[in-house]
Design a protein around this motif. Structure first.
Motif, mmCIF file in Angstrom:
data_model
loop_
_atom_site.group_PDB
_atom_site.id
_atom_site.type_symbol
_atom_site.label_atom_id
_atom_site.label_comp_id
_atom_site.label_asym_id
_atom_site.label_seq_id
_atom_site.Cartn_x
_atom_site.Cartn_y
_atom_site.Cartn_z
ATOM 1 N N ALA A 132 -2.592 -2.022 -8.338
ATOM 2 C CA ALA A 132 -3.862 -1.333 -8.502
ATOM 3 C C ALA A 132 -4.929 -1.864 -7.585
ATOM 4 O O ALA A 132 -5.981 -1.259 -7.431
ATOM 5 C CB ALA A 132 -4.335 -1.462 -9.952
ATOM 6 N N ASP A 133 -4.644 -3.027 -6.944
ATOM 7 C CA ASP A 133 -5.649 -3.624 -6.070
ATOM 8 C C ASP A 133 -5.412 -3.275 -4.614
ATOM 9 O O ASP A 133 -5.818 -4.013 -3.724
ATOM 10 C CB ASP A 133 -5.640 -5.150 -6.237
ATOM 11 C CG ASP A 133 -4.293 -5.756 -5.861
ATOM 12 O OD1 ASP A 133 -3.320 -4.990 -5.741
ATOM 13 O OD2 ASP A 133 -4.247 -6.994 -5.695
ATOM 14 N N THR A 134 -4.798 -2.132 -4.333
ATOM 15 C CA THR A 134 -4.449 -1.810 -2.953
ATOM 16 C C THR A 134 -5.531 -1.029 -2.232
ATOM 17 O O THR A 134 -5.267 -0.398 -1.236
ATOM 18 C CB THR A 134 -3.142 -0.988 -2.912
ATOM 19 O OG1 THR A 134 -3.281 0.147 -3.752
ATOM 20 C CG2 THR A 134 -1.967 -1.822 -3.370
ATOM 21 N N ASP A 135 -6.767 -1.070 -2.752
ATOM 22 C CA ASP A 135 -7.851 -0.454 -1.997
ATOM 23 C C ASP A 135 -7.972 -1.122 -0.643
ATOM 24 O O ASP A 135 -7.690 -2.307 -0.474
ATOM 25 C CB ASP A 135 -9.171 -0.597 -2.762
ATOM 26 C CG ASP A 135 -9.174 0.254 -4.016
ATOM 27 O OD1 ASP A 135 -9.056 1.473 -3.883
ATOM 28 O OD2 ASP A 135 -9.259 -0.320 -5.118
ATOM 29 N N GLU A 165 -6.522 6.425 -2.787
ATOM 30 C CA GLU A 165 -6.067 5.524 -3.848
ATOM 31 C C GLU A 165 -6.696 5.909 -5.197
ATOM 32 O O GLU A 165 -6.049 5.828 -6.236
ATOM 33 C CB GLU A 165 -6.412 4.078 -3.498
ATOM 34 C CG GLU A 165 -5.578 3.480 -2.377
ATOM 35 C CD GLU A 165 -4.143 3.218 -2.797
ATOM 36 O OE1 GLU A 165 -3.823 3.390 -3.991
ATOM 37 O OE2 GLU A 165 -3.329 2.858 -1.934
ATOM 38 N N PRO A 210 -3.931 3.964 -10.481
ATOM 39 C CA PRO A 210 -3.325 2.627 -10.378
ATOM 40 C C PRO A 210 -1.817 2.675 -10.595
ATOM 41 O O PRO A 210 -1.301 3.538 -11.273
ATOM 42 C CB PRO A 210 -4.026 1.847 -11.490
ATOM 43 C CG PRO A 210 -4.412 2.887 -12.481
ATOM 44 C CD PRO A 210 -4.756 4.117 -11.686
ATOM 45 N N PRO A 237 1.516 10.339 1.357
ATOM 46 C CA PRO A 237 1.775 9.080 2.066
ATOM 47 C C PRO A 237 2.424 9.265 3.429
ATOM 48 O O PRO A 237 2.148 8.498 4.353
ATOM 49 C CB PRO A 237 2.691 8.335 1.088
ATOM 50 C CG PRO A 237 2.269 8.821 -0.263
ATOM 51 C CD PRO A 237 1.951 10.278 -0.065
ATOM 52 N N ALA A 255 -4.781 8.825 -6.422
ATOM 53 C CA ALA A 255 -3.410 8.484 -6.820
ATOM 54 C C ALA A 255 -3.361 7.729 -8.123
ATOM 55 O O ALA A 255 -2.371 7.797 -8.855
ATOM 56 C CB ALA A 255 -2.749 7.655 -5.707
ATOM 57 N N LEU A 300 -8.825 5.825 2.674
ATOM 58 C CA LEU A 300 -7.905 5.105 1.807
ATOM 59 C C LEU A 300 -8.474 4.945 0.403
ATOM 60 O O LEU A 300 -7.763 5.086 -0.600
ATOM 61 C CB LEU A 300 -7.584 3.733 2.403
ATOM 62 C CG LEU A 300 -6.608 3.721 3.575
ATOM 63 C CD1 LEU A 300 -6.532 2.329 4.184
ATOM 64 C CD2 LEU A 300 -5.233 4.176 3.120
ATOM 65 N N GLY A 325 0.817 -1.207 0.000
ATOM 66 C CA GLY A 325 0.000 0.000 0.000
ATOM 67 C C GLY A 325 0.847 1.250 0.000
ATOM 68 O O GLY A 325 1.990 1.259 0.450
ATOM 69 N N ARG A 326 0.268 2.317 -0.508
ATOM 70 C CA ARG A 326 1.000 3.581 -0.615
ATOM 71 C C ARG A 326 0.681 4.545 0.518
ATOM 72 O O ARG A 326 1.313 5.592 0.628
ATOM 73 C CB ARG A 326 0.675 4.238 -1.961
ATOM 74 C CG ARG A 326 1.196 3.456 -3.150
ATOM 75 C CD ARG A 326 0.778 4.070 -4.470
ATOM 76 N NE ARG A 326 -0.644 3.878 -4.742
ATOM 77 C CZ ARG A 326 -1.246 4.219 -5.880
ATOM 78 N NH1 ARG A 326 -0.528 4.801 -6.842
ATOM 79 N NH2 ARG A 326 -2.526 4.004 -6.066
ATOM 80 N N PHE A 327 -0.291 4.197 1.359
ATOM 81 C CA PHE A 327 -0.688 5.087 2.456
ATOM 82 C C PHE A 327 -0.610 4.312 3.771
ATOM 83 O O PHE A 327 -1.581 3.670 4.170
ATOM 84 C CB PHE A 327 -2.094 5.639 2.212
ATOM 85 C CG PHE A 327 -2.186 6.495 0.984
ATOM 86 C CD1 PHE A 327 -1.839 7.832 1.030
ATOM 87 C CD2 PHE A 327 -2.573 5.950 -0.230
ATOM 88 C CE1 PHE A 327 -1.901 8.618 -0.099
ATOM 89 C CE2 PHE A 327 -2.641 6.723 -1.379
ATOM 90 C CZ PHE A 327 -2.299 8.063 -1.309
#
Length: 893
Positions: free
Chosen positions: A840-843, A830, A835, A799, A833, A826, A241-243
């Motif tokens: 891209a599935d980091t929801d 996302e 994908p 982030p 931000a 989040l 994840g980015r956050f």
């Protein structure tokens, strides 16, 4: 016909046979220590964990002083070697290691153990005759010094070994050791002192403190340069994840940990707090019920019998894994342990090395530690820690300077142990590093304090704890006060604890499970459930400082929150984190040697796109406007303790220039200031950072916080060590509320009627030095003032800013609402931000977020600061207000 006794050969002749039988080859550093002890020298041995430090010191003492018995049944030699360890578990293990070679060497030396766990029969036997070698703790040594025959019992000690010196030097327990060594050296001028450690960053200081009072020609330092393979790697999550926010990976890493344990014969799983250990142990059992009996839990609040069982079965390889805390940090020798898993950041390089050394704990075996990140930035910390280890950047530890509470306790101890003459003891105390600069006035105050409790307590007999007799020898005049002192010796201060016992059908107490802090039990009602010792328990009743429980099932538990979980990021590791982020941005990290790079790169790229990354030459700051106010995010990377002081200090100093009120949130990487009005941070921030008022730093820091409350809390600990308050007799311990009330009374009496009382000043200094890390705060301010300000206006949290937003929300929302809010935030971030390849599935996974938020897997600090200033034109004082907290969830723009 009687057997003819044949005297065994000297140790020097039998030692080669012992080595050959065990296939040992002594290292050069061990031979160096043996030679130094043979020449009467003292020293500090710094060597890698698991390479033979214990036998370097022990066999050196045997070579120098052990003689084969002259006849059968001869009385063993008197106490010759004192071995000090910081932990009871380590003491028991050390005693077994010292005993092991004696029979093979043909020696009649005896080895004894004396700690808080030692039984009454063993203590009685030691009162009659001490063993030849005694393994003990600083507290138990101080108790021995209270014996009326202390000089006779301890005066023939020739060698004192201080094991794990790094664990003691930075605390008051280390000062306690310094005073005890000075006492022993008066009785035995040729006393040798050896310190053992594997993780010291400031060897000069560590040596000076331990060997204070010895001439240079009697000091040596030995480095154990032995080949030891150390593997530090990371257990990578599927997606990071980015956050990041504290604990967002948390138990989602459980399947990964289970897979690692399945492929390992024996492992230690370290966590930073006892509550986390309880949760992870239960989670492992839930994931693998068939592992019941193969995995165990170990922490300091569990009953001694439970801890002993775990240690024995860990030694014989019967356990697959032990979930533990710092209770197994130190040099206990568990040969079957193949690897260590560290859940979450170790927060320090030395701690990571220490825990890594629990695996492969033997010469020639590799040590392996695997970091299991609980949030995305801990992937960065893992890389940074690995790089810091390679560069040898280990944290320094500094000895406390002149803690007077420890000194006055020592005065009563020596008065009990045969008495003292004031001038002679002053000269002795000044040979220690901690009291090398003790003034005549401070010494006289200390004497007055133990004689009559200072100016304000002279009318109360309980505080006349020592006084001179007609010959000028100071003694304790009352047997009751002597008994109270012996029960209070030590510098470890904790909140009152309660026994946890099973409730039996007969209505009486069953088996003991351990202890839990009184404040936690006070929040529960009968019928409430909590996790403890790996069991789900239901509270039945509380009686006489005992919580009676029974097993429960199917109910949602609480988790005890023991104190002591606050563990800030060290300076060395924080600097390494900044270097790692900068290297990732510049493409200087090698993907082959940095498998974490693929997971942290999206976070790094997004931080650079929306804002910027911190570097060694810049101070990153970000601003954000929301309906709650104007936010400043600042990233000094100095650890949460410093950030708490820094955030409050900045708000305080700024409040002197403009009328404003702030709220403060902190984590290990940065801080957030939330103001109710816009501020020109490009103008004000460099000014308040570079303010040339370093001489007023202490006053500003204390003024910016609730200094009275902080000092009062610290004073309670000082009052206990100094003997002002008594925790009670066995079975009748006073509650934490009673102790707090007593210390508060003393605090107010001294503050109003004896403001020059030196214990008040000590409380203020300890708040600055220990709670707020004032030295590091001053260094941080100087460093930040020299950096170029890199200020960015955000449209939404970056982030790096996001975890500070979450810290703020923890203050206002229940865990369920917090989980929902985080999941929504989040998703919005996302989406903004966009994908990123496979990520891209980091929801946010709402279930995972709720689980982690509910259990609070990571430590977090809830802190506030306040600031009051002056109205610019009129100069009228503006009233300081309490920290302003958001009344609604923080919106994203």
């Amino acid at each position: 016909m009687n057997d003819v006794f044949v005297r065994p050969p000297p140790v020097a002749e039998t030692l080669p046979a012992l080595f050959a039988a065990r296939h040992w080859q002594p290292f050069d550093f061990q031979c160096e220590v043996w030679e130094a002890i043979g020449h009467g020298q003292s020293g500090l041995l710094h060597a890698t964990t698991g390479t033979g430090k214990t036998y370097a010191a022990w066999l050196g003492a045997l070579l120098a002083f052990a003689e084969p018995p002259a006849r059968a049944g001869a009385t063993p030699p008197p106490l010759t070697v004192l071995w000090l360890t910081p932990m009871r578990a380590l003491a028991a293990d050390t005693a077994r290691a010292l005993q092991a070679p004696l029979a093979e060497l043909g020696l009649d030396w005896t080895v004894g153990l004396r700690t808080g766990d030692t039984g009454s029969s063993e203590r009685a036997a030691q009162a009659r005759r001490l063993p030849t070698a005694l393994v003990t703790t600083p507290e138990s040594l101080s108790l021995l010094l209270t014996r009326a025959d202390a000089r006779e019992a301890l005066g023939r000690v020739r060698v004192v070994v201080v094991d794990e010196w790094h664990e003691l030097i930075g605390a008051k327990r280390g000062v306690q050791v310094q005073l005890a060594l000075a006492r022993l050296r008066q009785w035995q001028p040729g006393l040798m002192v050896w310190g053992l450690s594997a993780t010291l960053g400031n060897l000069d200081h560590a040596s000076d403190v331990l060997l204070a009072g010895l001439p240079d020609d009697r000091r040596v330092r030995v480095h154990g340069h032995t080949p030891k393979t150390l593997v530090i790697d990371t257990l990578l999550p599927d997606a990071a994840g980015r956050f990041p926010w504290a604990g967002h990976l948390g138990l989602s890493m459980l399947p990964h940990v289970v897979r690692e344990l399945e492929s390992t014969s024996t492992a230690l799983v370290f966590l930073n707090t006892r509550s986390q250990a309880e949760l992870w142990y239960q989670a492992l059992l839930d994931a693998r019920p068939e592992w019941a009996g193969q995995i165990a839990l170990h922490h300091g609040s569990l009953d001694r019998a439970v801890r002993d069982w775990v240690e024995v079965h860990l030694k014989n390889g019967a356990l697959r894994a032990v979930v533990c805390t710092s209770s197994l940090d130190l040099g206990v020798d568990f040969l079957p342990v193949e690897r260590v898993l560290q859940i979450g950041s170790p927060k320090g390089v030395a701690r990571l090395l220490q825990r890594a050394g629990r695996s492969g704990h033997a010469p020639g075996r590799a040590s392996r530690v695997t970091v299991v990140p609980t949030h995305s930035l801990e992937l960065v910390e893992a890389v940074a820690a690995r790089n810091a280890v390679r560069a040898g950047r280990i944290e320094a530890r500094e000895s406390p300077d002149k803690p007077l509470d420890v000194l006055v306790q020592h005065l009563v101890t020596v008065a009990l142990g045969g008495g003292f003459r004031a001038d002679d003891l002053l000269a002795e105390v000044r040979t220690t590093w901690a009291y090398r600069a003790l003034s005549d006035e401070e010494w006289q105050w200390s004497l007055d304090f133990v004689r009559q409790g200072g100016r304000t307590l002279s009318a109360y007999p309980d505080y006349r704890r020592a006084m001179p007799d007609e010959a000028g020898v100071w003694r304790v005049p009352d047997a009751r006060l002597a008994r109270r002192h012996r029960m209070s010796v030590g510098t470890i201060v904790s909140d009152a604890t309660m026994q946890v016992r099973f409730w039996t059908r007969a209505g009486s107490g069953g088996a003991s499970l351990g202890t839990v802090e009184e404040g936690f039990i006070a929040r529960l009602a009968p019928g409430d459930c909590f996790l403890f010792g790996g069991r789900l328990l239901e509270l039945v009743r509380v009686q006489e400082m005992t919580a009676y429980v029974r097993r429960a099932a199917g109910k949602r538990p609480s988790v005890p929150r023991w104190n002591g979980g606050k563990m800030p990021l060290s300076t060395e590791l924080a600097e390494a984190v900044v270097d790692t982020l900068e290297a990732a941005q510049l493409g200087h990290l090698d993907p082959a040697s940095t498998p974490e790079l693929a997971l942290i790169q999206p976070l790094v790229d997004l931080q650079a796109r929306w804002s910027a990354l911190p570097t060694r030459g810049t101070l990153l700051a970000e601003t954000l406007h929301s309906r709650e106010g104007w936010h400043l995010f600042l990233y000094p990377f100095a650890g949460r303790s410093v950030h708490l002081g820094l955030g409050s200090l900045l708000a305080w100093r700024l409040g002197q220039q403009v009328p404003a009120t702030f709220s403060v949130a902190v984590n290990d990487y940065g801080l957030e200031l939330l103001a109710s009005a816009p501020l020109d941070w490009a103008h004000w921030l460099p000014r308040v950072l570079a303010e040339k008022r370093q001489r007023d730093l202490a006053a500003d820091v204390l003024g910016s916080l609730n200094a009275g409350e902080l000092s009062l809390r610290r004073f309670r600990e000082i009052a206990r060590v100094a003997g002002l308050i008594f925790q009670g007799y066995p079975g009748a311990h006073k509650s934490a509320r009673q102790l707090q009330a007593s210390s508060s009374l003393f605090y107010e009496v001294f503050r109003k009627h004896d403001p020059a009382n030196l214990l008040l000043g000590q409380a203020e200094r300890e708040v600055l030095m220990q709670e707020l890390d004032a030295h590091r705060l001053a260094d941080t301010l100087a460093r930040l003032a020299a950096l170029r300000l890199d200020l960015h206006a955000l449209k939404r949290p970056s982030p790096l800013a996001f975890p500070l937003v979450v810290e703020f929300l923890r203050e206002k929302l229940s865990t369920e609402k917090l989980a929902d809010r985080i999941a929504r935030m989040l998703a919005e971030l996302e989406a903004a931000a966009g994908p990123v390849g496979d990520m891209a599935d980091t929801d946010a996974d709402a279930t995972q977020v709720a689980e982690v938020a509910r259990f609070g897997m990571a430590d977090h600090v809830k802190s506030g600061g306040r600031s009051g200033g002056r109205s610019g034109a009129s100069g009228r004082a503006r009233r300081s207000g309490r920290p302003r907290k958001p009344s609604k969830p923080l919106p994203l723009l």
